[in-house]
Scaffold this motif. Structure first.
Motif, PDB file in Angstrom:
ATOM      1  N   VAL A 182       7.612  52.172 -84.185  1.00  0.00           N
ATOM      2  CA  VAL A 182       7.758  52.879 -82.931  1.00  0.00           C
ATOM      3  C   VAL A 182       7.434  54.375 -84.139  1.00  0.00           C
ATOM      4  O   VAL A 182       7.139  53.770 -85.639  1.00  0.00           O
ATOM      5  CB  VAL A 182       9.031  53.170 -82.861  1.00  0.00           C
ATOM      6  CG1 VAL A 182       9.291  51.716 -81.201  1.00  0.00           C
ATOM      7  CG2 VAL A 182       9.811  53.414 -83.692  1.00  0.00           C
ATOM      8  N   LYS A 183       7.252  55.314 -83.791  1.00  0.00           N
ATOM      9  CA  LYS A 183       6.856  56.306 -84.857  1.00  0.00           C
ATOM     10  C   LYS A 183       8.191  56.898 -84.390  1.00  0.00           C
ATOM     11  O   LYS A 183       9.266  57.216 -83.584  1.00  0.00           O
ATOM     12  CB  LYS A 183       6.406  57.536 -83.756  1.00  0.00           C
ATOM     13  CG  LYS A 183       4.649  57.698 -83.168  1.00  0.00           C
ATOM     14  CD  LYS A 183       4.337  58.674 -83.003  1.00  0.00           C
ATOM     15  CE  LYS A 183       2.636  58.669 -82.317  1.00  0.00           C
ATOM     16  NZ  LYS A 183       2.433  59.593 -81.324  1.00  0.00           N
ATOM     17  N   GLN A 184       8.793  57.364 -85.902  1.00  0.00           N
ATOM     18  CA  GLN A 184       9.817  58.138 -86.407  1.00  0.00           C
ATOM     19  C   GLN A 184      10.425  58.940 -85.157  1.00  0.00           C
ATOM     20  O   GLN A 184      12.164  58.698 -84.968  1.00  0.00           O
ATOM     21  CB  GLN A 184       9.797  58.561 -88.058  1.00  0.00           C
ATOM     22  CG  GLN A 184       9.557  57.413 -89.253  1.00  0.00           C
ATOM     23  CD  GLN A 184       9.849  57.771 -90.069  1.00  0.00           C
ATOM     24  OE1 GLN A 184       9.845  59.056 -91.080  1.00  0.00           O
ATOM     25  NE2 GLN A 184       9.832  56.674 -91.314  1.00  0.00           N
ATOM     26  N   ASP A 224      14.909  57.781 -82.299  1.00  0.00           N
ATOM     27  CA  ASP A 224      16.022  58.267 -81.290  1.00  0.00           C
ATOM     28  C   ASP A 224      15.869  57.714 -79.572  1.00  0.00           C
ATOM     29  O   ASP A 224      16.868  57.630 -79.275  1.00  0.00           O
ATOM     30  CB  ASP A 224      16.762  59.474 -81.538  1.00  0.00           C
ATOM     31  CG  ASP A 224      16.918  59.603 -83.377  1.00  0.00           C
ATOM     32  OD1 ASP A 224      16.979  58.287 -83.798  1.00  0.00           O
ATOM     33  OD2 ASP A 224      17.138  60.222 -83.961  1.00  0.00           O
ATOM     34  N   VAL A 225      14.708  58.159 -79.303  1.00  0.00           N
ATOM     35  CA  VAL A 225      15.007  58.496 -77.857  1.00  0.00           C
ATOM     36  C   VAL A 225      14.763  56.536 -77.453  1.00  0.00           C
ATOM     37  O   VAL A 225      15.353  56.752 -76.103  1.00  0.00           O
ATOM     38  CB  VAL A 225      13.525  58.751 -77.445  1.00  0.00           C
ATOM     39  CG1 VAL A 225      13.399  59.484 -76.029  1.00  0.00           C
ATOM     40  CG2 VAL A 225      13.768  60.328 -77.810  1.00  0.00           C
ATOM     41  N   ARG A 236      20.061  51.051 -75.878  1.00  0.00           N
ATOM     42  CA  ARG A 236      21.677  51.134 -75.328  1.00  0.00           C
ATOM     43  C   ARG A 236      21.870  51.512 -74.352  1.00  0.00           C
ATOM     44  O   ARG A 236      22.736  49.956 -73.363  1.00  0.00           O
ATOM     45  CB  ARG A 236      21.459  51.923 -76.506  1.00  0.00           C
ATOM     46  CG  ARG A 236      21.536  51.421 -77.943  1.00  0.00           C
ATOM     47  CD  ARG A 236      22.561  52.082 -79.238  1.00  0.00           C
ATOM     48  NE  ARG A 236      22.511  53.581 -78.663  1.00  0.00           N
ATOM     49  CZ  ARG A 236      22.185  54.790 -79.539  1.00  0.00           C
ATOM     50  NH1 ARG A 236      21.536  53.921 -80.675  1.00  0.00           N
ATOM     51  NH2 ARG A 236      21.442  55.388 -79.641  1.00  0.00           N
ATOM     52  N   ARG A 237      21.716  52.616 -73.443  1.00  0.00           N
ATOM     53  CA  ARG A 237      22.013  52.986 -72.193  1.00  0.00           C
ATOM     54  C   ARG A 237      21.718  51.810 -70.988  1.00  0.00           C
ATOM     55  O   ARG A 237      22.481  51.292 -70.360  1.00  0.00           O
ATOM     56  CB  ARG A 237      20.886  54.058 -71.440  1.00  0.00           C
ATOM     57  CG  ARG A 237      22.023  54.049 -70.477  1.00  0.00           C
ATOM     58  CD  ARG A 237      21.184  56.084 -70.755  1.00  0.00           C
ATOM     59  NE  ARG A 237      19.473  55.752 -69.844  1.00  0.00           N
ATOM     60  CZ  ARG A 237      19.190  55.319 -69.106  1.00  0.00           C
ATOM     61  NH1 ARG A 237      20.111  55.296 -68.010  1.00  0.00           N
ATOM     62  NH2 ARG A 237      17.482  55.247 -68.432  1.00  0.00           N
ATOM     63  N   GLY A 289      15.284  44.492 -84.031  1.00  0.00           N
ATOM     64  CA  GLY A 289      15.196  46.210 -84.912  1.00  0.00           C
ATOM     65  C   GLY A 289      13.408  46.519 -84.830  1.00  0.00           C
ATOM     66  O   GLY A 289      13.285  46.345 -83.326  1.00  0.00           O
ATOM     67  N   PHE A 290      13.496  47.389 -85.192  1.00  0.00           N
ATOM     68  CA  PHE A 290      12.342  48.306 -85.128  1.00  0.00           C
ATOM     69  C   PHE A 290      11.237  48.504 -86.715  1.00  0.00           C
ATOM     70  O   PHE A 290      12.072  48.020 -88.050  1.00  0.00           O
ATOM     71  CB  PHE A 290      12.262  50.286 -85.189  1.00  0.00           C
ATOM     72  CG  PHE A 290      13.059  49.930 -83.904  1.00  0.00           C
ATOM     73  CD1 PHE A 290      12.794  50.461 -82.946  1.00  0.00           C
ATOM     74  CD2 PHE A 290      14.523  49.892 -83.831  1.00  0.00           C
ATOM     75  CE1 PHE A 290      13.192  50.653 -81.850  1.00  0.00           C
ATOM     76  CE2 PHE A 290      15.238  49.969 -82.744  1.00  0.00           C
ATOM     77  CZ  PHE A 290      14.655  50.506 -81.342  1.00  0.00           C
ATOM     78  N   ALA A 291       9.839  49.167 -86.800  1.00  0.00           N
ATOM     79  CA  ALA A 291       8.907  49.097 -88.186  1.00  0.00           C
ATOM     80  C   ALA A 291       8.341  50.623 -87.623  1.00  0.00           C
ATOM     81  O   ALA A 291       8.528  50.809 -86.367  1.00  0.00           O
ATOM     82  CB  ALA A 291       8.539  47.909 -88.780  1.00  0.00           C
TER      83      ALA A 291
END
Length: 231
Positions: A53-55, A59-60, A66-67, A75-77
């Motif tokens: 994902v883009k940094q 967060d979005v 989570r919601r 995880g993410f890269a």
């Protein structure tokens, strides 16, 4: 056959003309990427999902995950400029596994049957990709005129997921990076190191949400599936 899924999700969505990543657009009340994640969430054979994902969008995306209580996202890269860079970034952080599936986060309608067949074919053959047969007549053009009509019997439109043995995909991606080669998909990278790639027949519903028309088509697919479930 258990597998780990990689979802490149760092696109710009220029063709959608929405002013933001198309994956964040709502499709029947949920962002496009959530529909895609739910396919893997519901598959017992999926051990983990990793997203590139883009940094500035992380967060979005994390908040939505989570919601809705999705548990498979491990995880993410950081997503790269090219899809190939995003896949490589994920491969550098995921734990070693047997089979890796790379899937467009903007393809929310892939079936679990196709996923299962791809994972099994990748384990047996090394590499396998989803595709559908070309239905339209295909012609080559030169200077605005038809130069040749192509025999479509051997032509396929390639989709994702694309499935690989972990070590093979890692080798293919590293080789491309070292030699400055940019491919159009992961299968192309595997092909260039000599790997045969099996085609697994998929569905024409497995569309990629790319333009505004695709959102309309996507809503129709969801409505049709809901009607089938209610019968």
């Amino acid at each position: 056959m258990n597998y780990t899924a990689i979802l490149p999700a760092a696109g710009s969505g220029r063709r959608m003309k929405a002013g933001k990543n198309k994956l964040l657009l709502e499709l029947s009340g949920k962002p496009v990427f959530i529909h895609t994640l739910e396919v893997f969430e519901q598959d017992p054979a999926c051990e983990a999902v990793w997203l590139a994902v883009k940094q500035e969008e992380r967060d979005v995306i994390e908040s939505e995950i989570r919601r809705l209580g999705l548990k498979k996202v491990a995880g993410f890269a950081d997503g790269g400029t090219e899809r190939q860079d995003s896949v490589r970034a994920c491969l550098e952080v995921i734990p070693e596994c047997e089979v890796v599936l790379v899937h467009d986060a903007a393809r929310p309608f892939v079936s679990q049957e196709v996923i299962t067949r791809l994972a099994e074919a990748a384990q047996e053959q090394g590499a396998a990709i989803a595709g559908v047969r070309v239905k339209d007549t295909i012609k080559k053009e030169k200077e605005g005129f038809v130069s040749e009509t192509i025999d479509r019997e051997s032509l396929w439109m390639i989709q994702t997921p694309q499935a690989f043995r972990y070590g093979l995909l890692l080798e293919a991606v590293k080789s491309a990076a070292e030699q400055g080669f940019l491919g159009t998909d992961e299968a192309m990278l595997a092909e260039r190191i000599g790997q045969r790639v099996q085609i697994v027949e998929s569905s024409y519903e497995n569309i990629k949400i790319t333009t505004p028309d695709d959102l309309i088509h996507g809503k129709a697919i969801l409505a049709s599936r809901q009607q089938e479930e209610e019968k």
